[in-house]
Design a protein around this motif. Structure first.
Motif, PDB file in Angstrom:
ATOM      1  N   ALA A 498       0.864  -1.186   0.000  1.00 24.67           N
ATOM      2  CA  ALA A 498       0.000   0.000   0.000  1.00 24.67           C
ATOM      3  C   ALA A 498       0.891   1.222   0.000  1.00 24.67           C
ATOM      4  O   ALA A 498       1.982   1.209   0.573  1.00 24.67           O
ATOM      5  N   SER A 499       0.417   2.271  -0.644  1.00 25.64           N
ATOM      6  CA  SER A 499       1.183   3.519  -0.596  1.00 25.64           C
ATOM      7  C   SER A 499       1.313   4.007   0.828  1.00 25.64           C
ATOM      8  O   SER A 499       2.356   4.521   1.239  1.00 25.64           O
ATOM      9  N   TYR A 546      -0.320  -3.621   3.996  1.00 22.90           N
ATOM     10  CA  TYR A 546      -1.637  -3.729   4.641  1.00 22.90           C
ATOM     11  C   TYR A 546      -1.931  -5.201   4.888  1.00 22.90           C
ATOM     12  O   TYR A 546      -1.752  -6.032   3.996  1.00 22.90           O
ATOM     13  N   THR A 547      -2.359  -5.539   6.110  1.00 19.78           N
ATOM     14  CA  THR A 547      -2.737  -6.918   6.393  1.00 19.78           C
ATOM     15  C   THR A 547      -4.121  -6.987   7.017  1.00 19.78           C
ATOM     16  O   THR A 547      -4.356  -6.415   8.090  1.00 19.78           O
ATOM     17  N   TRP A 592      -1.448   1.110  -6.426  1.00 18.20           N
ATOM     18  CA  TRP A 592      -2.429   0.058  -6.159  1.00 18.20           C
ATOM     19  C   TRP A 592      -3.835   0.465  -6.602  1.00 18.20           C
ATOM     20  O   TRP A 592      -4.809  -0.190  -6.266  1.00 18.20           O
ATOM     21  N   HIS A 593      -3.910   1.534  -7.373  1.00 22.08           N
ATOM     22  CA  HIS A 593      -5.171   1.969  -7.972  1.00 22.08           C
ATOM     23  C   HIS A 593      -4.993   1.791  -9.476  1.00 22.08           C
ATOM     24  O   HIS A 593      -4.279   0.889  -9.903  1.00 22.08           O
ATOM     25  N   HIS A 594      -5.603   2.623 -10.286  1.00 18.71           N
ATOM     26  CA  HIS A 594      -5.480   2.492 -11.744  1.00 18.71           C
ATOM     27  C   HIS A 594      -6.002   3.775 -12.366  1.00 18.71           C
ATOM     28  O   HIS A 594      -6.955   4.379 -11.851  1.00 18.71           O
ATOM     29  N   PRO A 595      -5.401   4.218 -13.475  1.00 16.87           N
ATOM     30  CA  PRO A 595      -5.838   5.477 -14.087  1.00 16.87           C
ATOM     31  C   PRO A 595      -7.307   5.509 -14.478  1.00 16.87           C
ATOM     32  O   PRO A 595      -7.906   6.587 -14.522  1.00 16.87           O
ATOM     33  N   ILE A 596      -7.896   4.360 -14.792  1.00 14.58           N
ATOM     34  CA  ILE A 596      -9.282   4.376 -15.255  1.00 14.58           C
ATOM     35  C   ILE A 596     -10.280   4.279 -14.105  1.00 14.58           C
ATOM     36  O   ILE A 596     -11.466   4.527 -14.284  1.00 14.58           O
TER      37      ILE A 596
END
Length: 607
Positions: A498-499, A546-547, A592-596
């Motif tokens: 995670a960031s 992250y857990t 961990w996200h995405h541009p779309i």
């Protein structure tokens, strides 16, 4: 850094591609006129980011928006490939289709048709078959039907890789009748590899996937898996990258033909093996189509594969929705953790929190530092005096105006533990293993901060990692998701990178905390200091984790109040501005996200 690729760059001009097409605006005007008016309103006021966000949301709500976007991306990719060819640069890819004995003939034909229908012609289409698999000869010269029968998938893949090498191809896209390439898969991979300066060091490129529609004109919207960048920790929890991946021929052959200790038994096994010897890249293109629900089908070989790659460093058990859970081993002598609880009065919260740590936590080596920020209520003072009789507890006083960063930095200076656990006084311990599970992750090499799964009192998710860029700042991923629900491809239910993670419950090595400079008490006294700390740890080359195996309840902001309360708003806006400028959160895309995926939604969604 934990990632070998980026969501940004010329290959990812999703917003640029959309904004260049007047056709989208015409459709919005005709089909979503109220949204068009809102876009113009914010653009007229000079709010470009807000107008752009509204535009993207409006486009994504249009019929077949993703499909049209895929077509536009393909045109950009094909132009880039043609430009590279003009200067003598090219990428040679083959498609391999392995047809299993239980494959349906119609599915096999469909997979071969999908390979033949590529917008960029592959070097060759290699077919291997198991005994009894459907077989229909083809006169198409692009198809190479390898002679012989192959007992299982890996035998077929090994033969296909060898044939690809003989043909001079450097990449193979493995497919099956159930896992078929989309029309622009080869173009997407080729354009991506041509855009990566050090692509010779890349062993795997993987892309996004979609689930098979129920029909060509199905009224049910197709479901797409827009995937995060490469994350080794996440790859052990979930196979999110082999459905729609291309493999470099040479390293894959080496792993199969002359392995040092282990012969890979599945595509996932092979991919994990060669991921450790080269880079893994995420290609943000939809490159494969899979059956509905395929992503969460349990695979008994997956747990064995993960156990091999964990190599005795921990136990592996089956997780929900086809995932695996790795429980790393702790050192024989577990390191001491100093749990820091900042507080001011609210003894009912403090007592619940501290008693949960002292009496409801099974980690064997901990102490508690209560950092008191001018408590005045007699009951609170009496409780602190009583609990300090426990040799594991010390009270430190911070007699100054509330400054979350300064209070925790001050308390950290009194800590004797090897690790710090920043814990809000409104946290409620509900299971004894929470700190043990966090420490299993924290002691791993290269780990910065570790965060837990935090729940609201109604058991919905309050925190499952922090994604930067959401809301043009940072958001709690999957906030509000009901407990146990998979959400977006089970991302809230697996251990992963995670960031950032929230300091409401955060574990970090004291040495790393000091190296990063602690929390920013000058510019981020209350808000975003924890995210800032995590991003500083990433800047040091560490990975935050992250857990969900550590789960607690967070009675959010009951003690200090909400940032948007009138008395706090001015301070909050100043800290928001500092955070945005420091980390460029108005334009950055979280790994961990995405541009779309929508930047306005903490529950991952398209538009």
């Amino acid at each position: 850094m934990p990632h070998n690729s980026s969501h940004s760059g010329p290959e990812m001009g999703v917003t640029r591609i959309r904004e260049q097409h007047v056709f989208d605006l015409m459709l919005i005007t005709l089909l979503r006129p109220h949204r068009f008016v809102a876009i113009l309103f914010w653009r007229t006021l000079g709010k470009r980011l807000r107008a752009r966000g509204r535009l993207e949301a409006a486009i994504s709500s249009l019929p077949f928006a993703i499909e049209r976007g895929m077509h536009r991306q393909a045109q950009v990719d094909l132009e880039a490939i043609e430009q590279a060819r003009s200067v003598g640069r090219a990428i040679s890819l083959c498609i391999h289709i392995h047809i299993e004995r239980n494959s349906r003939a119609a599915d096999a034909r469909s997979a071969i048709k999908a390979a033949l229908n590529q917008s960029l012609t592959p070097e060759c289409i290699l077919i291997t078959r198991e005994p009894g698999a459907p077989s229909e000869p083809s006169a198409d010269g692009r198809i190479c039907d390898l002679a012989g029968e192959f007992g299982h998938y890996m035998e077929g893949l090994s033969a296909a890789l060898a044939e690809a090498k003989a043909l001079g191809a450097t990449w193979v896209l493995p497919c099956t009748p159930r896992n078929q390439p989309t029309r622009h898969a080869i173009a997407g991979f080729a354009a991506h590899l041509l855009g990566v300066p050090d692509s010779p060091a890349t062993n795997i490129v993987y892309g996004d996937t979609r689930e098979a529609p129920r029909g060509a004109l199905s009224p049910v919207r197709r479901r797409y898996w827009f995937k995060p960048l490469w994350d080794r920790r996440m790859s052990l929890s979930q196979d999110y990258f082999t459905s729609g991946c291309a493999m470099a021929v040479e390293p894959a052959l080496r792993a199969l033909k002359s392995p040092p200790h282990h012969i890979p038994r599945s595509l996932y096994d092979l991919a994990l093996t060669i991921s450790g010897t080269g880079q893994v890249e995420a290609c943000c293109r939809v490159v494969a189509q899979t059956p509905k629900g395929e992503w969460c089908v349990p695979d008994p070989t997956r747990m064995e594969t993960v156990a091999h790659h964990v190599a005795g460093q921990g136990d592996v058990v089956t997780g929900p929705f086809g995932t695996t859970q790795v429980r790393w081993s702790l050192p024989d002598t577990p390191p001491t953790v100093s749990v820091i609880v900042a507080t001011r009065d609210h003894v009912e919260l403090l007592r619940t929190c501290v008693e949960g740590v002292l009496k409801g936590t099974d980690y064997p080596a901990l102490d508690v530092i209560i950092a008191d920020n001018e408590s005045v209520e007699p009951e609170t003072l009496s409780y602190m005096e009583a609990v300090s009789a426990d040799p594991r507890v010390q009270i430190v006083r911070w007699p100054h105006p509330f400054n979350y960063s300064a209070i925790n930095n001050f308390a950290a200076g009194h800590a004797t533990g090897d690790y710090l656990c920043l814990l809000n006084n409104d946290i409620e311990v509900i299971e004894p293993g929470w700190l043990t599970e966090m420490m299993r992750e924290a002691v791993q090499p290269g780990v910065g901060a570790v965060g837990a799964r935090l729940l609201y009192p109604d058991r919905s998710i309050q925190h499952a990692g922090v994604a930067i860029g959401i809301g043009n700042a940072a958001g709690h991923a999957h906030r509000g998701l009901p407990y146990g629900e998979p959400g977006y491809f089970a991302q809230a239910l697996i251990a992963r990178g995670a960031s950032a993670v929230t300091a409401a419950c955060l574990v970090v090595s004291k040495a790393r905390f000091d190296e990063a400079g602690g929390l920013d008490e000058e510019n981020l006294a209350v808000a975003y200091n924890d995210v800032d700390l995590c991003l500083k740890l990433r800047k040091l080359g560490l990975t935050n984790t992250y857990t969900p195996r550590a789960t607690l309840i967070h009675h959010e902001s009951k003690s200090r109040g909400l940032d948007f309360a009138p008395q706090h708003l001015e301070r909050y806006m100043c800290e928001l501005e500092v955070f945005q400028e420091r980390w460029n959160t108005t334009s950055v895309v979280d790994p961990w996200h995405h541009p779309i995926l929508a930047r306005e939604e903490e529950r991952y969604s398209v538009g």
